[in-house]
Write an enzyme that holds these catalytic residues in place. Structure first.
Site, mmCIF file in Angstrom:
data_model
loop_
_atom_site.group_PDB
_atom_site.id
_atom_site.type_symbol
_atom_site.label_atom_id
_atom_site.label_comp_id
_atom_site.label_asym_id
_atom_site.label_seq_id
_atom_site.Cartn_x
_atom_site.Cartn_y
_atom_site.Cartn_z
ATOM 1 N N LEU A 100 0.816 -1.215 0.000
ATOM 2 C CA LEU A 100 0.000 0.000 0.000
ATOM 3 C C LEU A 100 0.852 1.268 0.000
ATOM 4 O O LEU A 100 0.482 2.266 -0.615
ATOM 5 C CB LEU A 100 -0.925 -0.003 1.224
ATOM 6 C CG LEU A 100 -2.058 1.018 1.215
ATOM 7 C CD1 LEU A 100 -3.159 0.595 0.254
ATOM 8 C CD2 LEU A 100 -2.650 1.188 2.619
ATOM 9 N N ARG A 101 1.993 1.235 0.684
ATOM 10 C CA ARG A 101 2.850 2.422 0.781
ATOM 11 C C ARG A 101 3.983 2.389 -0.246
ATOM 12 O O ARG A 101 5.104 2.807 0.023
ATOM 13 C CB ARG A 101 3.416 2.545 2.198
ATOM 14 C CG ARG A 101 2.342 2.730 3.246
ATOM 15 C CD ARG A 101 2.904 2.865 4.655
ATOM 16 N NE ARG A 101 1.843 2.937 5.637
ATOM 17 C CZ ARG A 101 1.172 4.045 5.959
ATOM 18 N NH1 ARG A 101 1.489 5.189 5.362
ATOM 19 N NH2 ARG A 101 0.214 4.030 6.854
ATOM 20 N N SER A 183 0.285 -7.919 0.629
ATOM 21 C CA SER A 183 -0.738 -7.003 1.109
ATOM 22 C C SER A 183 -1.580 -6.500 -0.071
ATOM 23 O O SER A 183 -2.200 -7.290 -0.764
ATOM 24 C CB SER A 183 -0.082 -5.858 1.889
ATOM 25 O OG SER A 183 -1.024 -5.088 2.596
ATOM 26 N N ASN A 211 -10.934 -10.869 0.666
ATOM 27 C CA ASN A 211 -12.384 -10.935 0.883
ATOM 28 C C ASN A 211 -12.880 -9.541 1.253
ATOM 29 O O ASN A 211 -13.450 -9.318 2.315
ATOM 30 C CB ASN A 211 -12.697 -11.942 2.002
ATOM 31 C CG ASN A 211 -14.186 -12.161 2.188
ATOM 32 O OD1 ASN A 211 -14.971 -11.972 1.264
ATOM 33 N ND2 ASN A 211 -14.575 -12.556 3.393
ATOM 34 N N GLU A 292 -1.824 -8.195 9.963
ATOM 35 C CA GLU A 292 -1.641 -9.588 9.548
ATOM 36 C C GLU A 292 -2.807 -10.457 10.010
ATOM 37 O O GLU A 292 -3.242 -11.372 9.287
ATOM 38 C CB GLU A 292 -0.328 -10.138 10.083
ATOM 39 C CG GLU A 292 0.103 -11.448 9.444
ATOM 40 C CD GLU A 292 0.454 -11.307 7.973
ATOM 41 O OE1 GLU A 292 0.644 -12.352 7.303
ATOM 42 O OE2 GLU A 292 0.564 -10.166 7.470
ATOM 43 N N LEU A 294 -5.882 -9.492 10.295
ATOM 44 C CA LEU A 294 -6.967 -9.212 9.357
ATOM 45 C C LEU A 294 -6.743 -9.923 8.029
ATOM 46 O O LEU A 294 -7.672 -10.492 7.446
ATOM 47 C CB LEU A 294 -7.077 -7.705 9.142
ATOM 48 C CG LEU A 294 -8.207 -7.214 8.244
ATOM 49 C CD1 LEU A 294 -9.571 -7.643 8.790
ATOM 50 C CD2 LEU A 294 -8.145 -5.697 8.090
ATOM 51 N N HIS A 323 2.866 -8.464 9.676
ATOM 52 C CA HIS A 323 2.768 -7.827 8.359
ATOM 53 C C HIS A 323 4.086 -7.099 8.073
ATOM 54 O O HIS A 323 4.162 -5.870 8.155
ATOM 55 C CB HIS A 323 1.594 -6.842 8.390
ATOM 56 C CG HIS A 323 0.881 -6.681 7.089
ATOM 57 N ND1 HIS A 323 0.114 -7.670 6.514
ATOM 58 C CD2 HIS A 323 0.788 -5.620 6.234
ATOM 59 C CE1 HIS A 323 -0.421 -7.231 5.390
ATOM 60 N NE2 HIS A 323 -0.018 -5.988 5.192
ATOM 61 N N SER A 324 5.118 -7.854 7.744
ATOM 62 C CA SER A 324 6.436 -7.233 7.548
ATOM 63 C C SER A 324 7.265 -8.006 6.532
ATOM 64 O O SER A 324 7.016 -9.189 6.249
ATOM 65 C CB SER A 324 7.180 -7.095 8.874
ATOM 66 O OG SER A 324 7.229 -8.329 9.551
ATOM 67 N N TRP A 325 8.296 -7.331 6.011
ATOM 68 C CA TRP A 325 8.997 -7.768 4.813
ATOM 69 C C TRP A 325 9.762 -9.071 4.949
ATOM 70 O O TRP A 325 9.806 -9.872 4.002
ATOM 71 C CB TRP A 325 9.931 -6.652 4.325
ATOM 72 C CG TRP A 325 9.207 -5.631 3.521
ATOM 73 C CD1 TRP A 325 8.793 -4.395 3.920
ATOM 74 C CD2 TRP A 325 8.773 -5.774 2.157
ATOM 75 N NE1 TRP A 325 8.128 -3.755 2.898
ATOM 76 C CE2 TRP A 325 8.104 -4.576 1.807
ATOM 77 C CE3 TRP A 325 8.874 -6.782 1.222
ATOM 78 C CZ2 TRP A 325 7.547 -4.374 0.549
ATOM 79 C CZ3 TRP A 325 8.327 -6.588 -0.031
ATOM 80 C CH2 TRP A 325 7.665 -5.398 -0.363
#
Length: 346
Positions: A100-101, A183, A211, A292, A294, A323-325
């Site tokens: 997203l960023r 993501s 979803n 993550e 979600l 939620h990371s690289w």
């Protein structure tokens, strides 16, 4: 070759030292005149050939296996694309989509992960488009009106028409490609593959939102896009727009039948790659945990949807991971074999 009235018969030249030079001079002049006349005659007979503009294939500035930055024309203006060419000149490609960023200078796959090293010896070109913050790599209806955006996002068009046409000039196939993303990019990877099955032979989603018609998801995306660049989601998909259905993997899932897929999401619990050592680090880890979790709920719903349709896919749900690289780097490595098999990139 003569033009006009019939030429008079040439006079005989006497043999001897005085006559010989004149004979050779006449022959030379005749040959020169013929040489000048031939291109004129050819031009009159076939003007389209004489006037045709030569077509030049782009030239690699980097050798096979090398790295190159390309500026690719598009309806959005020139788009930077980072490319690592196939190690042995093959025609397969792997498109790696950002989150997203997404930044305007580099695709994060190129510096947050070892993606280029992972595929450095493989006969597949890595294609890493730069930019597209909050875009979901979709074709929008209008520019975002909350942040002064000047152009309308047309990322679907770019990734499936303009970029493949450009890369084809460098020997990259339009039809022998894989696509993967994290993501936002994970959701987009499945959407692009689902609606352009002739282009992609494999798709992977890491921590994607699959979803987005679920309760609360559209509102969550609205807030996230405002936070990432003040983008107005209504410019992408108005509340009543069918665009939302095109972006929802659970809705277009039937179009994925027969496509090899790798889908993953962590539990949201901190793992080996989560070691915050400051207040901001703790804050960021907390956000990564929530995002993550979600994504995992979305991905589980997508798994249920595929199972109900009898569509196979490889799923991976690690017991830890945020939620990371670094987690996505590991998932890319887990996906590598499937990508190479699907594209024949050996």
């Amino acid at each position: 070759m003569r033009f006009g009235s019939r030429a008079a018969a040439p006079k005989r030249v006497k043999s001897g030292r005085r006559g010989a030079p004149r004979g050779w001079r006449n022959r030379i002049l005749a040959v020169g005149a013929a040489a000048l006349a031939l291109p004129i005659a050819a031009g009159l007979a076939a003007p389209t050939v004489a006037m045709a503009t030569p077509v030049h294939t782009p030239v690699h500035r980097a050798p096979a296996g090398g790295y190159e930055d390309l500026m690719v024309p598009s309806s959005m203006g020139p788009i930077k694309v980072q490319v690592q060419w196939a190690a042995r000149g093959g025609d397969a490609a792997l498109y790696l989509l950002d989150g997203l960023r997404a930044r305007d200078d580099r695709n994060a796959w190129s510096f947050e992960t070892n993606a280029m090293q992972q595929f450095g010896n493989d006969n597949i070109t890595l294609v890493m488009p730069v930019g597209g913050q909050s875009s979901f790599y979709a074709d929008w209806y209008s520019p975002s009106n909350l942040n002064g955006q000047k152009t309308t996002y047309k990322w679907d068009t770019f990734l499936t028409q303009e970029l493949p046409a450009f890369l084809e000039g460098y020997g990259v196939s339009r039809t022998n490609n894989a696509i993967a993303g994290l993501s936002m990019g994970g959701s987009a990877a499945l959407s692009l593959a689902g609606f352009h099955r002739d282009q992609f032979k494999f798709a992977a989603s890491y921590s994607g939102y699959l979803n987005i018609s679920a309760p609360g998801m559209r509102e969550a995306i609205r807030v996230a896009m405002l936070d990432a660049g003040r983008y107005n989601v209504d410019s992408m998909a108005a509340p009543w727009s069918p665009q939302w259905l095109r972006l929802d993997a659970c809705v277009f899932a039937p179009q994925l039948r027969g496509l090899p897929m790798y889908i993953s999401a962590g539990s949201g619990l901190p793992g080996a790659n989560d070691n915050p050592n400051s207040a901001i680090g703790v804050f960021n880890t907390g956000n990564a945990m929530a995002l993550e979790a979600l994504s995992m709920i979305n991905t589980r719903a997508f798994q249920f949807r595929l199972n109900s349709l009898g569509i196979p896919a490889t799923f991976d749900f690690p017991s830890t991971g945020t939620h990371s690289w670094k987690y996505w780097e590991s998932q890319l490595w887990n996906t590598r074999q499937g990508i190479l098999d699907a594209t024949g990139a050996w």
